[in-house]
Scaffold this motif. Sequence first.
Motif, PDB file in Angstrom:
ATOM      1  N   GLY A 223      52.873  21.024  83.649  1.00  0.00           N
ATOM      2  CA  GLY A 223      51.790  21.501  82.947  1.00  0.00           C
ATOM      3  C   GLY A 223      52.334  22.338  81.601  1.00  0.00           C
ATOM      4  O   GLY A 223      51.324  22.940  81.039  1.00  0.00           O
ATOM      5  N   LEU A 226      50.447  21.170  78.405  1.00  0.00           N
ATOM      6  CA  LEU A 226      49.003  21.830  77.957  1.00  0.00           C
ATOM      7  C   LEU A 226      49.129  23.197  77.945  1.00  0.00           C
ATOM      8  O   LEU A 226      48.013  24.062  77.924  1.00  0.00           O
ATOM      9  CB  LEU A 226      48.221  21.331  79.232  1.00  0.00           C
ATOM     10  CG  LEU A 226      47.941  19.945  79.322  1.00  0.00           C
ATOM     11  CD1 LEU A 226      47.039  19.743  80.662  1.00  0.00           C
ATOM     12  CD2 LEU A 226      47.142  19.254  78.245  1.00  0.00           C
ATOM     13  N   HIS A 228      49.831  25.633  80.197  1.00  0.00           N
ATOM     14  CA  HIS A 228      49.718  26.330  81.662  1.00  0.00           C
ATOM     15  C   HIS A 228      50.772  25.809  82.591  1.00  0.00           C
ATOM     16  O   HIS A 228      50.377  24.994  83.603  1.00  0.00           O
ATOM     17  CB  HIS A 228      48.377  26.166  82.063  1.00  0.00           C
ATOM     18  CG  HIS A 228      47.041  26.587  80.698  1.00  0.00           C
ATOM     19  ND1 HIS A 228      47.088  27.802  80.399  1.00  0.00           N
ATOM     20  CD2 HIS A 228      46.327  25.870  80.131  1.00  0.00           C
ATOM     21  CE1 HIS A 228      46.236  27.680  79.375  1.00  0.00           C
ATOM     22  NE2 HIS A 228      45.842  26.841  79.386  1.00  0.00           N
ATOM     23  N   GLU A 245      52.843  13.544  81.850  1.00  0.00           N
ATOM     24  CA  GLU A 245      52.957  14.754  81.112  1.00  0.00           C
ATOM     25  C   GLU A 245      53.612  14.194  80.042  1.00  0.00           C
ATOM     26  O   GLU A 245      53.516  14.753  78.725  1.00  0.00           O
ATOM     27  CB  GLU A 245      53.563  15.855  81.697  1.00  0.00           C
ATOM     28  CG  GLU A 245      53.552  17.185  81.000  1.00  0.00           C
ATOM     29  CD  GLU A 245      53.860  18.368  81.600  1.00  0.00           C
ATOM     30  OE1 GLU A 245      53.598  19.589  81.258  1.00  0.00           O
ATOM     31  OE2 GLU A 245      54.331  18.178  82.961  1.00  0.00           O
ATOM     32  N   ASP A 251      45.761  14.378  76.183  1.00  0.00           N
ATOM     33  CA  ASP A 251      45.457  15.548  77.020  1.00  0.00           C
ATOM     34  C   ASP A 251      44.271  15.990  77.725  1.00  0.00           C
ATOM     35  O   ASP A 251      44.380  16.475  78.963  1.00  0.00           O
ATOM     36  CB  ASP A 251      45.469  16.828  75.817  1.00  0.00           C
ATOM     37  CG  ASP A 251      46.747  17.041  75.103  1.00  0.00           C
ATOM     38  OD1 ASP A 251      47.750  16.740  75.723  1.00  0.00           O
ATOM     39  OD2 ASP A 251      46.708  17.999  74.339  1.00  0.00           O
ATOM     40  N   GLU A 252      43.231  15.133  77.357  1.00  0.00           N
ATOM     41  CA  GLU A 252      42.018  15.171  78.097  1.00  0.00           C
ATOM     42  C   GLU A 252      42.327  14.315  79.544  1.00  0.00           C
ATOM     43  O   GLU A 252      41.575  14.901  80.761  1.00  0.00           O
ATOM     44  CB  GLU A 252      40.750  14.262  77.220  1.00  0.00           C
ATOM     45  CG  GLU A 252      40.419  15.272  76.080  1.00  0.00           C
ATOM     46  CD  GLU A 252      41.429  15.230  75.090  1.00  0.00           C
ATOM     47  OE1 GLU A 252      42.359  14.277  75.016  1.00  0.00           O
ATOM     48  OE2 GLU A 252      41.499  16.067  74.122  1.00  0.00           O
ATOM     49  N   GLU A 255      44.362  16.505  81.663  1.00  0.00           N
ATOM     50  CA  GLU A 255      43.412  17.562  82.357  1.00  0.00           C
ATOM     51  C   GLU A 255      42.664  17.024  83.526  1.00  0.00           C
ATOM     52  O   GLU A 255      42.563  17.502  84.513  1.00  0.00           O
ATOM     53  CB  GLU A 255      42.421  17.972  81.546  1.00  0.00           C
ATOM     54  CG  GLU A 255      43.326  19.135  80.307  1.00  0.00           C
ATOM     55  CD  GLU A 255      43.325  20.486  80.736  1.00  0.00           C
ATOM     56  OE1 GLU A 255      43.209  20.676  82.000  1.00  0.00           O
ATOM     57  OE2 GLU A 255      43.518  21.368  79.929  1.00  0.00           O
ATOM     58  N   LYS A 256      42.133  15.658  83.161  1.00  0.00           N
ATOM     59  CA  LYS A 256      41.261  15.224  84.334  1.00  0.00           C
ATOM     60  C   LYS A 256      42.274  14.830  85.541  1.00  0.00           C
ATOM     61  O   LYS A 256      41.854  15.086  86.788  1.00  0.00           O
ATOM     62  CB  LYS A 256      40.622  13.959  83.779  1.00  0.00           C
ATOM     63  CG  LYS A 256      39.875  13.221  84.800  1.00  0.00           C
ATOM     64  CD  LYS A 256      39.010  12.085  84.237  1.00  0.00           C
ATOM     65  CE  LYS A 256      38.226  11.248  85.205  1.00  0.00           C
ATOM     66  NZ  LYS A 256      37.475  10.242  84.501  1.00  0.00           N
ATOM     67  N   SER A 259      42.724  17.765  87.660  1.00  0.00           N
ATOM     68  CA  SER A 259      41.662  18.534  88.152  1.00  0.00           C
ATOM     69  C   SER A 259      41.379  18.407  90.029  1.00  0.00           C
ATOM     70  O   SER A 259      41.421  17.121  90.276  1.00  0.00           O
ATOM     71  CB  SER A 259      40.349  17.827  87.675  1.00  0.00           C
ATOM     72  OG  SER A 259      39.140  18.371  88.103  1.00  0.00           O
TER      73      SER A 259
END
Length: 314
Positions: A223, A226, A228, A245, A251-252, A255-256, A259
């Motif tokens: 992470g 991003l 984080h 990564e 990036d989108e 992130e998905k 999730s």
Amino acid sequence: MLKTPICELVGIEYPVFQGGMAWIADASLAAAVSEGGGLGIIAAMNAGADWLRGQIAELRKRTSKPFGVNVMLMSPFADEVAAVCAEEKVPVVVTGAGNPGKYMDMWNAAGIKVIPVVASTAMAKLVERRGAAAVIAEGGESGGHVGDLTTMALVPQVCDTVNIPVIAAGGIADGRQMAAAFLLGACGVQVGTRFLVANECTVHQNYKNKILAAKDIDTMVTGKRLGHPVRALKNAYMREYFKNEYSTMSDEELEKFGSGALRRAAVEGDEKGGMFLSGQVASMVTKEQPAAEIIRDLCEGAEKVLGSASTWVR
């Protein structure tokens, strides 16, 4: 018995906070820790106001002792859960993943002890100026969202920087590490990974089993791209995330991909597709036991080390 300024500040018997672990730190675990003499903490995570209000009510049915709520400042529901904390006049609010400044006046006006998690001396000084009652200095050995500094380096620097109590977190699972935190200047500890295997913790049994089977090198951090970074146990999901990564994935899309991974681990016990957050001390966690017993073991172990310190300090 260990007594430090943090005990008097928040009204607890032992200077032990339970980490606010998302999808894990619910009313069941928090109430058991508070009943055991520590500070139990409900994790508000990404939940809304109604869920948190229900958890607070459930905890108050189980114990009349002090407790806390962890407000994750990155949550889309941060504003509403912050308001619930003020309305419910929870004794302690612990914050993470951001700057709690916008809520500090409201919480302080409600008589709440605000204790932010900090990963740098700059943030520690900032929240002290805004009225924090204490700070939790959390090193990168911890599970979940992590900073760059280790606990050994961060804690004494924060202690030298602020005039409020400091609680050490990250890489603490037994009395030796608790004693070390005191020698670094802290007056309490926050423990996460060891409470994952408390009898009263409602996390999926697969999660507990993975903690109990972990070796010393079984965690990894992903992470960073991003902004984080998160520490968790190595598994197929974490290795795939790491691969993505450092690929051309947007990036989108990344992130998905991330999730719901923690929920899959904590609620469903998905060993391949879940993210099992864990600190680097997982290999030191060897058995399931009641939360109150964990607290006593930590404190008795620390007292033993501190009492014999003169025999090994040269």
